[in-house]
Scaffold this motif. Structure first.
Motif: not given
Length: 681
Positions: A173-183, A188-192, A257-268
């Motif tokens: 799991f590396t990210g998400v598709v934003d279905l509102l803006r279709m982006r 990336a690993d270690g990226a904030d 929404l979805c994400g992985s808080a531990y890996r800091n993915r999906g918080v923004e």
């Protein structure tokens, strides 16, 4: 007047709600890190989190006390409360929800809706708190967004509006598709921060399908969106966002929404959703209170008369810290405020912006703020503080009734007074704890919401007050109820010992009440018992409910009807009829067929499949009734209803039966008849 420049539009008061271990505290820590409030990621397993700052929280790795923090995102101030997930601390959640405008419900992507997820969701329903859902731990083995969303739909019954599509599964799991803006948003690993880009080709068809499903679900429930959908057969991102905001705030839909808080993915994206969809203090109805028996509203306006609700108290050795939600008006350092419940006035020593156990001084707080105050001596959780010249009483949070108790004693007789002082401080902070003295044994009895709740309370007495205490075996709070009542029960109270006498004659019917609780009514006609004496009889009956005939336990589940009575022209009084009501109902209960009730809980046990047989046998030995069993994520999940008294020590037993791999959660479901051999006291 509400305008776009009103600073209250940029305030969000929200809580983080979830089942224990779903990742609430980690989500909170990542929010603080992402907003720049902290400069290092706090970890639950390292004991370095901001909100779990109490030593016991760090030792046990769970949230015990609701902690408030403030941070900023995209020009908005977010006042955030991280709430406990364990059922024993549900009262902390209740007090927090009373003062919040919105919430983020966190779910485990593998387990979906768990028992305490359901409990806190229902609590939020009762308070009308709008929510968005965050499916966490998408990087875990077995994580599945669709399965988690299905469990939300089936068990909680909202309309889930999924606005993201995960990129990658489980460890990939590396990210998400934003279905509102279709982006696409990829971390990336270690990226904030995420990298924004086009939707990956492999997901473009699935993303388009899910965007269409989202548009259709929104158009079904939002008139403006339906109109645009009918005209254009699609919805713009702006229309979709506005409709999602409206549906969230009315409770007609829940953004997922979805994400992985531990890996800091999906918080923004989660923070963006908080700002976009959850209400500001201006978007919720004005707070309602009472004054001189009349209802009154106070708007979220800094210029209105001040009204605030105290929802949490920290009674430390160095002073009392009182947490307030300011609903209207302005409160400044040095102000005099009135406790509407007691009528006392107090002075505000200092105002603080809260960040868990650290604070920043404030000169003033306005409507919509959540702040802490130093200097209030008498305010309790649930107290209303208001302007002295504009009194108002706000509805306090409900307080749960304790179901478990232990006897607490000091090892040294000279420490008895210190123990009483320590327990008084605990009950001041936590209204769901109660302290009493057993009239038969003279022991001090501490009551609470569960075994862990009492363990934590006793450990605080040891650590914070340096007291050596011994604790008895836990006991449960039994109740008594009427199985078969009596009709036409006559009680005559006559007392004549010189001077004014007492005379009261009452005739009572007693019957079971299936809804539980207590109901009193009068069918007396012809003025045989004046109305003021009828109220006295009811008060006397309520007095009699404190101790039942089986073992002195509180009585519930009955209806009492006053059918007839007599008065004396001189000797009848409120006191006489209250006494007649008390002793009349007490004797009527002795003449009725009574049943002892014991608290029961719903237990959810998660164990390896090869250990199911032993667990089922153990539950049966504990008088458990299995209500369901399923396989989830490679483990067996067994649901059963078990008497609370049979669960003491169950955690240790379960670990030994499953080589430490089994876990369980329990939530109260009410009372059930106890077997004949159950203890009477």
């Amino acid at each position: 007047m509400r305008t776009s420049t009103n600073p209250l539009t940029t305030v969000r008061n929200l809580g983080i709600l979830a089942h224990v271990d779903a990742g609430k505290t980690t989500v909170t820590e990542r929010i603080l890190y992402t907003t720049g409030t902290t400069y290092k990621r706090g970890e639950v397993h390292d004991g370095t989190t901001v909100t779990d700052f109490d030593p016991q929280e760090r030792d046990r790795g769970i949230t015990i006390f609701a902690a408030a923090v403030s941070c900023s995102w995209d020009g908005h101030r977010i006042n955030l409360i991280d709430t406990p997930g364990h059922v024993d601390f549900a009262d902390e959640v209740e007090r927090s929800l009373r003062v919040l405008d919105g919430a983020v419900a966190v779910f485990d992507a593998v387990a979906g809706v768990e028992p305490q997820s359901e409990s806190v969701w229902r609590q939020a329903d009762r308070h009308g708190v709008p929510r968005i859902a965050f499916v966490n731990k998408m990087d875990r083995a077995g994580a599945d967004l669709d399965t988690a969303v299905a469990s939300i739909r089936e068990r909680l019954h909202p309309v889930p509006l999924v606005t993201q599509l995960p990129i990658g599964t489980e460890d990939g799991f590396t990210g998400v598709v934003d279905l509102l803006r279709m982006r696409a948003l990829v971390w990336a690993d270690g990226a904030d921060t995420p990298e924004e880009g086009p939707v990956p080709d492999a997901l473009s068809e699935e993303a388009a399908r899910r965007r269409r499903l989202l548009e259709e679900a929104v158009a079904e429930r939002h008139p403006a969106a339906l109109e645009e959908f009918c005209d254009r057969e699609t919805l713009t991102a702006a229309t979709l966002a506005a409709a999602l905001r409206d549906l969230t705030r009315t409770g007609d839909g829940v953004v997922v929404l979805c994400g992985s808080a531990y890996r800091n993915r999906g918080v923004e994206p989660l923070l963006d959703a908080v700002v976009a969809y959850l209400p500001s203090p201006l978007d919720v109805p004005p707070v309602r209170g009472t004054h001189d028996g009349a209802d009154e509203e106070r708007p979220a306006d800094p210029a209105a008369p001040m009204a605030a609700l105290a929802f949490k108290v920290n009674a430390t050795p160095t002073g009392r810290l009182t947490y307030l939600r300011v609903y209207s008006g302005t409160i400044e350092k040095g102000d005099t405020v009135r406790d509407a419940g007691t009528g006392r006035t107090e002075r505000v020593g200092r105002l603080l912006r809260v960040r868990a156990d650290r604070h920043d001084p404030l000169e003033r707080a306005v409507a919509g703020d959540i702040v802490a105050v130093i200097g209030l001596k008498g305010a309790r959780a649930g107290s209303t503080l208001c302007a002295p010249d504009a009194p108002l009483v706000l509805e306090p949070p409900g307080v749960a009734e304790p179901v478990v108790h232990v006897a607490v004693e000091t090892r040294r007789a000279t420490d008895t007074d210190r123990l009483a002082s320590a327990l008084a401080r605990l009950t001041e902070e936590d209204p769901s704890l109660a302290v009493r003295t057993d009239p038969e044994t003279g022991q001090t009895v501490l009551s609470g919401m569960g075994e862990l709740h009492l363990e934590v309370a006793v450990e605080r007495v040891r650590r914070e007050h340096g007291l050596e205490v011994t604790v008895g075996r836990p006991g449960v709070a039994y109740r008594e109820t009427v199985d078969a009542g009596v009709t036409g029960f006559v009680h005559r109270h006559v007392k004549q010992d010189g001077g004014a006498g007492q005379f009261a004659h009452v005739v009572l019917d007693v019957e079971p009440r299936e809804e539980g609780g207590f109901e009193f009514r009068s069918t007396v006609v012809g003025g045989r018992v004046p109305q003021e004496f009828v109220r006295a009889v009811e008060a006397g009956c309520r007095d009699a409910l404190a101790e039942g005939p089986l073992g002195g336990h509180p009585v519930t589940g009955l209806r009492v009807t006053l059918t007839d009575g007599q008065t004396h022209v001189k000797d009848s009084s409120d006191t006489a009829f209250r006494t007649a009501g008390r002793f009349g109902l007490r004797d009527a209960l002795r003449a009725s067929r009574m049943v002892l009730l014991e608290p029961v809980v719903e237990v959810t046990v998660t164990v390896p499949e090869d250990a199911v047989g032993g667990v089922l046998g153990d539950l049966a030995a504990r008088r458990g009734r299995v209500t369901g069993s399923e396989t989830r994520g490679g483990a067996a999940v067994v649901t059963a209803t078990v008497p609370l008294a049979e669960l003491f020590g169950y955690a240790t037993r379960l670990r030994s039966r499953t080589q430490g791999r089994g876990t369980f959660t329990a939530r109260p479901t009410g009372y059930a008849p106890a077997p004949a051999e159950a203890p009477a006291r």
